[in-house]
Write a protein that holds these residues in place. Structure first.
Motif, mmCIF file in Angstrom:
data_model
loop_
_atom_site.group_PDB
_atom_site.id
_atom_site.type_symbol
_atom_site.label_atom_id
_atom_site.label_comp_id
_atom_site.label_asym_id
_atom_site.label_seq_id
_atom_site.Cartn_x
_atom_site.Cartn_y
_atom_site.Cartn_z
ATOM 1 N N ARG A 198 0.832 -1.204 0.000
ATOM 2 C CA ARG A 198 0.000 0.000 0.000
ATOM 3 C C ARG A 198 0.866 1.253 0.000
ATOM 4 O O ARG A 198 0.618 2.200 -0.741
ATOM 5 C CB ARG A 198 -0.943 -0.032 1.204
ATOM 6 C CG ARG A 198 -1.965 1.082 1.200
ATOM 7 C CD ARG A 198 -3.013 0.964 2.309
ATOM 8 N NE ARG A 198 -2.429 0.777 3.609
ATOM 9 C CZ ARG A 198 -2.636 -0.297 4.390
ATOM 10 N NH1 ARG A 198 -3.398 -1.274 3.967
ATOM 11 N NH2 ARG A 198 -2.085 -0.381 5.569
ATOM 12 N N GLU A 199 1.927 1.239 0.808
ATOM 13 C CA GLU A 199 2.822 2.399 0.859
ATOM 14 C C GLU A 199 3.564 2.573 -0.463
ATOM 15 O O GLU A 199 3.721 3.694 -0.945
ATOM 16 C CB GLU A 199 3.820 2.251 1.996
ATOM 17 C CG GLU A 199 4.688 3.478 2.176
ATOM 18 C CD GLU A 199 5.533 3.405 3.414
ATOM 19 O OE1 GLU A 199 6.768 3.491 3.278
ATOM 20 O OE2 GLU A 199 4.978 3.267 4.513
ATOM 21 N N GLU A 200 4.003 1.482 -1.071
ATOM 22 C CA GLU A 200 4.695 1.574 -2.363
ATOM 23 C C GLU A 200 3.779 2.143 -3.445
ATOM 24 O O GLU A 200 4.214 2.952 -4.258
ATOM 25 C CB GLU A 200 5.238 0.194 -2.766
ATOM 26 C CG GLU A 200 6.420 -0.242 -1.919
ATOM 27 C CD GLU A 200 6.798 -1.700 -2.110
ATOM 28 O OE1 GLU A 200 6.220 -2.363 -3.018
ATOM 29 O OE2 GLU A 200 7.655 -2.180 -1.359
ATOM 30 N N ARG A 201 2.509 1.737 -3.440
ATOM 31 C CA ARG A 201 1.543 2.303 -4.400
ATOM 32 C C ARG A 201 1.367 3.799 -4.163
ATOM 33 O O ARG A 201 1.308 4.585 -5.101
ATOM 34 C CB ARG A 201 0.189 1.597 -4.292
ATOM 35 C CG ARG A 201 0.106 0.281 -5.032
ATOM 36 C CD ARG A 201 -1.327 -0.229 -5.146
ATOM 37 N NE ARG A 201 -2.051 -0.278 -3.891
ATOM 38 C CZ ARG A 201 -2.015 -1.293 -3.018
ATOM 39 N NH1 ARG A 201 -1.285 -2.366 -3.279
ATOM 40 N NH2 ARG A 201 -2.728 -1.261 -1.911
ATOM 41 N N ALA A 202 1.286 4.190 -2.889
ATOM 42 C CA ALA A 202 1.114 5.610 -2.555
ATOM 43 C C ALA A 202 2.316 6.420 -3.020
ATOM 44 O O ALA A 202 2.159 7.521 -3.558
ATOM 45 C CB ALA A 202 0.897 5.775 -1.057
ATOM 46 N N VAL A 203 3.516 5.882 -2.841
ATOM 47 C CA VAL A 203 4.727 6.590 -3.280
ATOM 48 C C VAL A 203 4.740 6.700 -4.797
ATOM 49 O O VAL A 203 5.051 7.761 -5.350
ATOM 50 C CB VAL A 203 6.006 5.902 -2.747
ATOM 51 C CG1 VAL A 203 7.249 6.437 -3.430
ATOM 52 C CG2 VAL A 203 6.108 6.087 -1.232
ATOM 53 N N ARG A 204 4.381 5.613 -5.509
ATOM 54 C CA ARG A 204 4.325 5.676 -6.979
ATOM 55 C C ARG A 204 3.330 6.732 -7.452
ATOM 56 O O ARG A 204 3.595 7.490 -8.379
ATOM 57 C CB ARG A 204 3.975 4.307 -7.572
ATOM 58 C CG ARG A 204 5.144 3.340 -7.620
ATOM 59 C CD ARG A 204 4.855 2.142 -8.504
ATOM 60 N NE ARG A 204 3.650 1.413 -8.144
ATOM 61 C CZ ARG A 204 3.591 0.431 -7.234
ATOM 62 N NH1 ARG A 204 4.683 0.074 -6.587
ATOM 63 N NH2 ARG A 204 2.457 -0.174 -6.972
ATOM 64 N N GLU A 205 2.180 6.796 -6.798
ATOM 65 C CA GLU A 205 1.177 7.808 -7.174
ATOM 66 C C GLU A 205 1.688 9.216 -6.869
ATOM 67 O O GLU A 205 1.486 10.139 -7.660
ATOM 68 C CB GLU A 205 -0.132 7.557 -6.430
ATOM 69 C CG GLU A 205 -1.221 8.516 -6.866
ATOM 70 C CD GLU A 205 -2.568 8.163 -6.257
ATOM 71 O OE1 GLU A 205 -3.380 9.090 -6.140
ATOM 72 O OE2 GLU A 205 -2.801 6.995 -5.908
ATOM 73 N N GLU A 252 14.436 8.040 -3.076
ATOM 74 C CA GLU A 252 14.386 7.435 -1.750
ATOM 75 C C GLU A 252 13.000 7.704 -1.172
ATOM 76 O O GLU A 252 12.704 8.837 -0.769
ATOM 77 C CB GLU A 252 15.472 8.027 -0.856
ATOM 78 C CG GLU A 252 16.882 7.689 -1.305
ATOM 79 C CD GLU A 252 17.929 8.226 -0.350
ATOM 80 O OE1 GLU A 252 17.802 7.986 0.866
ATOM 81 O OE2 GLU A 252 18.842 8.893 -0.840
ATOM 82 N N PRO A 253 12.124 6.685 -1.135
ATOM 83 C CA PRO A 253 10.746 6.901 -0.700
ATOM 84 C C PRO A 253 10.621 7.544 0.683
ATOM 85 O O PRO A 253 9.768 8.406 0.886
ATOM 86 C CB PRO A 253 10.144 5.497 -0.709
ATOM 87 C CG PRO A 253 10.965 4.741 -1.689
ATOM 88 C CD PRO A 253 12.358 5.303 -1.558
ATOM 89 N N GLY A 254 11.469 7.146 1.624
ATOM 90 C CA GLY A 254 11.403 7.733 2.964
ATOM 91 C C GLY A 254 11.652 9.232 2.939
ATOM 92 O O GLY A 254 10.951 10.007 3.594
ATOM 93 N N LEU A 255 12.647 9.661 2.164
ATOM 94 C CA LEU A 255 12.936 11.093 2.055
ATOM 95 C C LEU A 255 11.778 11.828 1.397
ATOM 96 O O LEU A 255 11.452 12.958 1.781
ATOM 97 C CB LEU A 255 14.221 11.333 1.261
ATOM 98 C CG LEU A 255 15.529 10.856 1.874
ATOM 99 C CD1 LEU A 255 16.699 11.263 0.989
ATOM 100 C CD2 LEU A 255 15.705 11.368 3.283
#
Length: 157
Positions: A69-76, A89-92
């Motif tokens: 779910r978090e990976e999808r949110a970052v891609r969006e 870097e998704p966290g950043l």
């Protein structure tokens, strides 16, 4: 009417229309915050990211479903920001996004806390005004550990 203020009402739609990630201003700010955080010295970046991970529970092991779910949110989010995403870097990115929204909230709260917006300000005047605003006890949200984690940008201004 002469002399009257023509401020827009503070509504969710007006905030989205003025500050949302669909706006050039919103995309530009999140992008700039991400780049500054990514290039910040480790002594600035590491404590912010560590505190953010701890505060959001992302330092703990998450379920595969939660991670997906978090990976999808970052891609969006990357798509909304119109990024190519190389070396991302998704966290950043999420810290930059949270910082952006924290800044918006602080700017909205400023007049209520006795910080009138500067009519005209140069770079140093604006930095001093923002430092003073960020120094308000209300914004020390890091559990009494000093500065709130979303004021990191002042260290690299």
């Amino acid at each position: 009417m002469p002399g009257s203020s023509r401020l827009m009402p503070l509504t969710a739609n007006n905030l989205r229309d003025d500050c949302g990630l669909e706006t050039i201003w919103g995309r530009g700010m999140v992008t700039a915050l991400y780049k500054v955080l990514a290039e910040a010295p480790a002594r600035v970046r590491e404590p912010v990211v560590s505190q953010w991970l701890e505060d959001t529970g992302r330092g703990e092991k998450r379920s595969a479903r939660g991670q997906a779910r978090e990976e999808r949110a970052v891609r969006e989010l990357v798509r909304n920001l119109d990024w190519k995403g190389q070396g991302l870097e998704p966290g950043l990115l999420l810290v930059a996004l949270h910082t952006y929204y924290a800044i918006i909230v602080k700017l909205l709260a400023a007049p209520l806390l006795g910080f009138p917006y500067p009519a005209e300000a140069g770079r140093e005047d604006l930095r001093d005004w923002v430092r003073e605003l960020e120094g308000h006890p209300l914004f020390a949200l890091a559990g009494g550990k000093g500065d709130g984690i979303f004021s990191w940008y002042l260290k690299v201004w």
